[in-house]
Design a protein around this motif. Structure first.
Motif, PDB file in Angstrom:
ATOM      1  N   ASP A 225      34.627  46.128  30.325  1.00  0.00           N
ATOM      2  CA  ASP A 225      35.337  45.184  31.192  1.00  0.00           C
ATOM      3  C   ASP A 225      35.062  45.400  32.677  1.00  0.00           C
ATOM      4  OD1 ASP A 225      36.431  43.959  29.028  1.00  0.00           O
ATOM      5  OD2 ASP A 225      38.416  44.884  29.210  1.00  0.00           O
ATOM      6  N   THR A 234      29.380  36.607  35.099  1.00  0.00           N
ATOM      7  CA  THR A 234      30.672  35.926  35.183  1.00  0.00           C
ATOM      8  C   THR A 234      30.510  34.432  35.435  1.00  0.00           C
ATOM      9  OG1 THR A 234      31.738  37.945  35.988  1.00  0.00           O
ATOM     10  CG2 THR A 234      32.891  35.879  36.379  1.00  0.00           C
ATOM     11  N   GLN A 237      30.160  32.392  32.313  1.00  0.00           N
ATOM     12  CA  GLN A 237      31.346  32.254  31.477  1.00  0.00           C
ATOM     13  C   GLN A 237      32.110  30.965  31.765  1.00  0.00           C
ATOM     14  OE1 GLN A 237      33.730  35.875  31.543  1.00  0.00           O
ATOM     15  NE2 GLN A 237      31.885  37.127  31.675  1.00  0.00           N
ATOM     16  N   TYR A 240      31.572  28.169  28.946  1.00  0.00           N
ATOM     17  CA  TYR A 240      32.109  28.219  27.599  1.00  0.00           C
ATOM     18  C   TYR A 240      33.214  27.170  27.480  1.00  0.00           C
ATOM     19  CZ  TYR A 240      29.638  32.556  26.550  1.00  0.00           C
ATOM     20  OH  TYR A 240      28.661  33.485  26.318  1.00  0.00           O
ATOM     21  N   GLU A 242      35.986  27.161  25.768  1.00  0.00           N
ATOM     22  CA  GLU A 242      37.285  27.803  25.983  1.00  0.00           C
ATOM     23  C   GLU A 242      37.107  28.838  27.092  1.00  0.00           C
ATOM     24  OE1 GLU A 242      38.787  29.353  22.358  1.00  0.00           O
ATOM     25  OE2 GLU A 242      38.992  27.378  21.393  1.00  0.00           O
ATOM     26  N   THR A 243      37.516  28.476  28.284  1.00  0.00           N
ATOM     27  CA  THR A 243      37.265  29.291  29.474  1.00  0.00           C
ATOM     28  C   THR A 243      38.437  30.232  29.731  1.00  0.00           C
ATOM     29  OG1 THR A 243      36.065  27.406  30.396  1.00  0.00           O
ATOM     30  CG2 THR A 243      36.557  29.230  31.888  1.00  0.00           C
ATOM     31  N   ASP A 244      38.128  31.520  29.854  1.00  0.00           N
ATOM     32  CA  ASP A 244      39.145  32.529  30.147  1.00  0.00           C
ATOM     33  C   ASP A 244      39.224  32.691  31.669  1.00  0.00           C
ATOM     34  OD1 ASP A 244      40.835  34.670  30.326  1.00  0.00           O
ATOM     35  OD2 ASP A 244      39.791  35.914  28.852  1.00  0.00           O
ATOM     36  N   TRP A 245      40.009  31.833  32.311  1.00  0.00           N
ATOM     37  CA  TRP A 245      40.080  31.821  33.778  1.00  0.00           C
ATOM     38  C   TRP A 245      40.588  33.147  34.375  1.00  0.00           C
ATOM     39  CZ3 TRP A 245      37.431  28.083  35.944  1.00  0.00           C
ATOM     40  CH2 TRP A 245      37.270  26.881  35.265  1.00  0.00           C
ATOM     41  N   PRO A 246      41.645  33.761  33.837  1.00  0.00           N
ATOM     42  CA  PRO A 246      42.100  35.054  34.393  1.00  0.00           C
ATOM     43  C   PRO A 246      41.002  36.122  34.322  1.00  0.00           C
ATOM     44  CG  PRO A 246      43.802  34.120  32.994  1.00  0.00           C
ATOM     45  CD  PRO A 246      42.581  33.282  32.785  1.00  0.00           C
ATOM     46  N   HIS A 247      40.244  36.142  33.217  1.00  0.00           N
ATOM     47  CA  HIS A 247      39.168  37.126  33.073  1.00  0.00           C
ATOM     48  C   HIS A 247      38.062  36.881  34.107  1.00  0.00           C
ATOM     49  CE1 HIS A 247      36.590  40.036  31.129  1.00  0.00           C
ATOM     50  NE2 HIS A 247      35.638  39.130  30.984  1.00  0.00           N
ATOM     51  N   SER A 250      39.363  38.030  37.466  1.00  0.00           N
ATOM     52  CA  SER A 250      39.390  39.496  37.490  1.00  0.00           C
ATOM     53  C   SER A 250      37.985  40.069  37.693  1.00  0.00           C
ATOM     54  CB  SER A 250      39.989  40.016  36.186  1.00  0.00           C
ATOM     55  OG  SER A 250      39.885  41.421  36.095  1.00  0.00           O
ATOM     56  N   ASN A 251      37.003  39.532  36.978  1.00  0.00           N
ATOM     57  CA  ASN A 251      35.617  39.998  37.118  1.00  0.00           C
ATOM     58  C   ASN A 251      35.116  39.847  38.545  1.00  0.00           C
ATOM     59  OD1 ASN A 251      35.564  40.591  34.422  1.00  0.00           O
ATOM     60  ND2 ASN A 251      33.976  39.138  33.877  1.00  0.00           N
TER      61      ASN A 251
END
Length: 276
Positions: A225, A234, A237, A240, A242-247, A250-251
């Motif tokens: 991570d 990043t 990403q 995708y 289904e986007t993991d916005w918090p991740h 954070s990155n």
């Protein structure tokens, strides 16, 4: 500090490498556009032949959004290598020309001198990414128009025109953070190595190793991570479904922290070095 920033700005504006870099990036864009113009439709037809029989796609899939996404993929190697060569030169050129000793004889604090170089290198990097985005946007939409974006990342992901453009803009912003990280690496390497050619080789090696480590599973979540090679993709990403916005946020924040840490390291090492 203002005078140092102004002096560094003038140096990077006057050196020929700056304009060669911009020209090289623009040439990469043109090659992508030319290839897409002559062969893009054939490749898309092969990829989506079966899907076109079952789904309706709005507009031409060979469009400006797809071209901009393809140009974004030059952030993997071509663009960071060019930026690392140019930004490391803000220090290696002064070692080579012998002007560094002259500057240090004046009432200039070492930490301010190095901080100014990092700040201008970051500003130049951001300028290049903005230039890259605007020039690609103008050319791509002028020649290919707008339309849905299709991206293959393990599966085919489709985005409507507005959503695609929104994601592309965010991807350029995220990519800019990755490019800033690479430029701080190159200047820090220049502090340690001093010689231009050796710094370029070390920068290229760092870039290659980082890209290779991106695919390695280290088995530890904290490493997967937060280890910097795991953060440089990043921007991708964002494509995708289904986007993991918090991740993603954070990155990018962690990558900014890495960049700041590298700046501090470079300033500390330079401050302790005997300039001679």
């Amino acid at each position: 500090m203002k005078s140092l920033l102004l002096a560094e700005s003038m140096k990077i504006a006057k050196q020929s490498k700056t304009y060669y870099a911009l020209g090289a990036i623009f040439l990469i864009e043109l090659l992508i556009l030319i290839t897409a113009y002559y062969q893009g439709s054939t490749i898309l037809d092969l990829l989506l032949d079966n899907l076109k029989q079952s789904f309706y796609f709005e507009g031409d899939l060979l469009n400006g959004n797809l071209i901009m996404y393809i140009v974004l993929n030059s952030l993997w190697f071509n663009v960071p290598l060019i930026l690392m060569i140019v930004t490391s030169g803000v220090l290696t050129d002064e070692y080579k020309d012998g002007t560094l000793q002259t500057v240090m004889l004046q009432a200039v604090k070492k930490w301010k001198f190095m901080l100014a170089k990092y700040v201008i290198a970051v500003c130049f990097t951001l300028f290049v990414i903005i230039f890259m985005m605007i020039s690609t946007c103008v050319l791509a939409y002028s020649l290919f128009g707008k339309g849905d974006l299709v991206v293959y990342l393990n599966t085919l992901n489709f985005f409507e025109t507005y959503d695609a453009f929104h994601r592309i803009c965010l991807a350029f912003a995220s990519g800019a953070i990755a490019m800033v990280f690479y430029c701080t690496v190159s200047i820090t390497l220049a502090v340690v190595i001093k010689e231009a050619a050796k710094t370029w080789i070390a920068s290229a090696l760092f870039l290659v190793i980082t890209n290779l480590l991106l695919k390695v599973d280290f088995g530890l979540k904290v490493v997967n991570d937060y280890f910097f090679p795991k953060l440089i993709d990043t921007w991708q990403q964002l494509f995708y479904y289904e986007t993991d916005w918090p991740h993603i946020l954070s990155n990018n924040m962690v990558l900014i922290a890495y960049s700041i840490a590298l700046m501090i390291l470079g300033i500390v090492v330079f401050h302790k070095k005997d300039i001679g």
